[in-house]
Design an enzyme around this catalytic site. Structure first.
Site, short mmCIF file in Angstrom:
data_model
loop_
_atom_site.label_atom_id
_atom_site.label_comp_id
_atom_site.label_asym_id
_atom_site.label_seq_id
_atom_site.Cartn_x
_atom_site.Cartn_y
_atom_site.Cartn_z
N MET A 30 8.87 -11.87 -48.76
CA MET A 30 9.15 -13.45 -48.85
C MET A 30 10.16 -13.82 -47.97
O MET A 30 10.90 -14.78 -48.49
CB MET A 30 9.38 -13.43 -50.50
CG MET A 30 8.21 -12.92 -51.42
SD MET A 30 8.23 -13.64 -53.00
CE MET A 30 9.85 -13.43 -53.58
N HIS A 34 16.42 -8.53 -44.87
CA HIS A 34 17.85 -7.63 -44.55
C HIS A 34 17.30 -6.17 -44.04
O HIS A 34 16.17 -6.02 -43.69
CB HIS A 34 18.33 -7.80 -45.92
CG HIS A 34 17.58 -7.12 -47.16
ND1 HIS A 34 17.08 -6.14 -47.30
CD2 HIS A 34 17.27 -8.05 -48.18
CE1 HIS A 34 16.23 -6.10 -48.20
NE2 HIS A 34 16.53 -7.29 -49.06
N HIS A 37 14.38 -4.62 -45.57
CA HIS A 37 13.05 -4.85 -45.03
C HIS A 37 12.68 -4.25 -43.56
O HIS A 37 11.60 -3.98 -43.27
CB HIS A 37 12.86 -6.42 -44.94
CG HIS A 37 12.84 -7.39 -45.93
ND1 HIS A 37 13.97 -7.96 -46.48
CD2 HIS A 37 12.09 -7.49 -46.90
CE1 HIS A 37 13.76 -8.63 -47.50
NE2 HIS A 37 12.67 -8.34 -47.96
N ASP A 150 11.91 -2.15 -55.45
CA ASP A 150 11.19 -2.90 -56.86
C ASP A 150 10.33 -1.66 -57.19
O ASP A 150 8.91 -1.89 -56.97
CB ASP A 150 10.48 -3.88 -55.93
CG ASP A 150 11.42 -5.02 -55.73
OD1 ASP A 150 12.17 -5.55 -56.46
OD2 ASP A 150 11.57 -5.33 -54.47
N GLN A 153 7.01 -2.68 -59.10
CA GLN A 153 6.02 -3.56 -58.22
C GLN A 153 5.40 -2.35 -57.25
O GLN A 153 4.15 -2.52 -57.40
CB GLN A 153 6.91 -4.34 -57.35
CG GLN A 153 6.08 -4.80 -56.10
CD GLN A 153 6.66 -5.88 -55.37
OE1 GLN A 153 6.81 -7.25 -55.83
NE2 GLN A 153 7.24 -5.52 -54.18
N VAL A 176 17.28 0.65 -49.43
CA VAL A 176 18.56 0.44 -48.62
C VAL A 176 19.92 0.08 -49.40
O VAL A 176 19.80 -1.10 -50.03
CB VAL A 176 18.37 -0.16 -47.28
CG1 VAL A 176 19.43 -0.27 -46.39
CG2 VAL A 176 17.27 0.35 -46.58
N SER A 185 19.26 -6.69 -51.38
CA SER A 185 18.35 -7.66 -52.06
C SER A 185 18.55 -9.16 -51.47
O SER A 185 19.72 -9.55 -51.18
CB SER A 185 18.58 -7.93 -53.45
OG SER A 185 18.02 -9.03 -54.07
N SER A 186 17.49 -9.93 -51.23
CA SER A 186 17.61 -11.27 -50.66
C SER A 186 18.34 -11.82 -51.59
O SER A 186 19.08 -12.83 -51.27
CB SER A 186 16.36 -11.93 -50.60
OG SER A 186 15.53 -11.23 -49.67
N ARG A 187 18.21 -11.52 -52.94
CA ARG A 187 19.17 -12.22 -53.96
C ARG A 187 20.49 -12.16 -54.02
O ARG A 187 21.32 -12.88 -54.69
CB ARG A 187 18.43 -12.16 -55.26
CG ARG A 187 17.17 -12.60 -55.46
CD ARG A 187 16.65 -12.65 -57.00
NE ARG A 187 15.35 -13.54 -57.40
CZ ARG A 187 13.91 -13.14 -57.12
NH1 ARG A 187 13.78 -11.82 -56.74
NH2 ARG A 187 13.11 -13.84 -57.33
O1 PAF Z 1 8.34 -7.67 -52.77
C1 PAF Z 1 8.42 -8.59 -52.19
O2 PAF Z 1 9.08 -9.37 -51.35
C2 PAF Z 1 7.03 -9.60 -52.92
O3 PAF Z 1 6.77 -9.22 -54.26
C3 PAF Z 1 5.80 -9.63 -52.15
C4 PAF Z 1 5.27 -7.94 -52.15
C5 PAF Z 1 5.97 -9.64 -50.68
C6 PAF Z 1 4.53 -10.14 -52.73
O4 PAF Z 1 5.12 -11.53 -52.53
#
Ligand code: PAF
Length: 285
Positions: A30, A34, A37, A150, A153, A176, A185-187
């Site tokens: 999304m 960082h 990713h 996550d 997820q 990481v 985390s982006s947050r």
């Molecule tokens: O983990 C994420 O950034 C999101 O949940 C994903 C897997 C890209 C789905 O939008």
């Protein structure tokens, strides 16, 4: 790095790679990228000949009172980071392309999505599984890479991929962390300096739980108390601290190596999550 902005451009690019005999790795994101990713891109580069990432802030996985409108966005910065990590192509898209007028088809994984973040964020995982199923269909990668931060997820996406026979290998990559333990985390961008300091309570709690486990503690309730105490001392509002089986994500009474300690807490106004599998050494500990 090539920037692709439509479904047809992605399909064409991947078809051309396939004609050249290349395997394709996919890193869905999304944005607000960082080092977590970029570690996924690096893992994809090691496993596949060509790597494609996507940046799409998926409205379907945000609840009505969540941070969709203020979710951090930095496409130029993201492109630079992807390029430096060796990504070959980036797909960006829009809510209108992903969810056209009359969109009515959803992918839902039952059971695994009931607890942990599923309880506090109804509809969240339905949004995640739907967008990832769509992205898998349009990219058609051999391998896809997700962060273990996550963890729920990741487990949900593994189950979806298996249940729907999607021909994609789903890889989980280690969380990481900052030098002080905070999971990237982006947050984290939302945290004030004071909250940034308090946010270390999540990873500290997990590290202490792992130390207690290593020291012989097997009672889930005791391990949970260790984490809660850290969060409460830092005045973080606990959403959950749970000791669950890694495969089923259901609470256990007795912990083992395949037990996950999972935590979600609000620090300032920011909801953060983290988790640790007890059989693994805690990084940096
Ligand atoms: O983990 C994420 O950034 C999101 O949940 C994903 C897997 C890209 C789905 O939008």
């Amino acid at each position: 790095m090539e920037h692709l902005t439509s479904i047809s451009a992605v399909r064409e690019r991947v078809r051309a790679w396939r004609r050249e005999g290349h395997t394709v790795g996919f890193v869905p994101t999304m944005g607000a990228l960082h080092a977590g990713h970029t570690s996924l891109v690096e893992a994809a580069r090691r496993a596949c000949h060509r790597v494609i990432a996507s940046v799409f802030v998926n409205p379907a996985q945000f609840g009505p009172n969540e941070d969709l409108s203020k979710y951090p966005r930095d496409l130029p910065g993201d492109m630079l980071k992807l390029e430096q990590a060796g990504c070959h192509a980036l797909f960006t898209t829009t809510p209108d392309e992903m969810y056209p007028e009359g969109f009515a088809t959803w992918v839902t994984v039952e059971g695994l999505t009931d607890g942990l973040c599923g309880r506090a964020r109804p509809g969240h995982f339905r949004g995640v599984t739907t967008i990832v199923a769509k992205l898998f269909n349009l990219v058609q990668p051999d391998d896809a890479f997700f962060g273990e931060k996550d963890r729920q997820q990741l487990q949900v996406l593994r189950r979806m991929t298996r249940d729907l026979d999607l021909p994609v290998r789903v890889h989980g990559c280690p969380t990481v962390r900052e030098p002080d333990g905070l999971a990237l985390s982006s947050r984290n961008l939302y945290l004030s300096p004071a909250d940034r300091t308090r946010a270390t309570a999540l990873s500290r709690g997990l590290r202490l739980a792992r130390a207690a486990y290593e020291g012989g503690e097997r009672q889930a309730a005791a391990l949970e108390r260790v984490v809660r105490a850290e969060l409460e001392a830092a005045q973080a509002r606990v959403d959950y601290v749970e000791v669950v089986d890694l495969a089923t994500l259901k609470p256990v009474a007795e912990a083992g190596d395949d037990t996950l300690v999972a935590v979600a807490a609000v620090v300032g106004a920011t909801r953060l999550i983290d988790n640790h599998r007890l059989g693994d050494a805690f990084p940096g500990a």
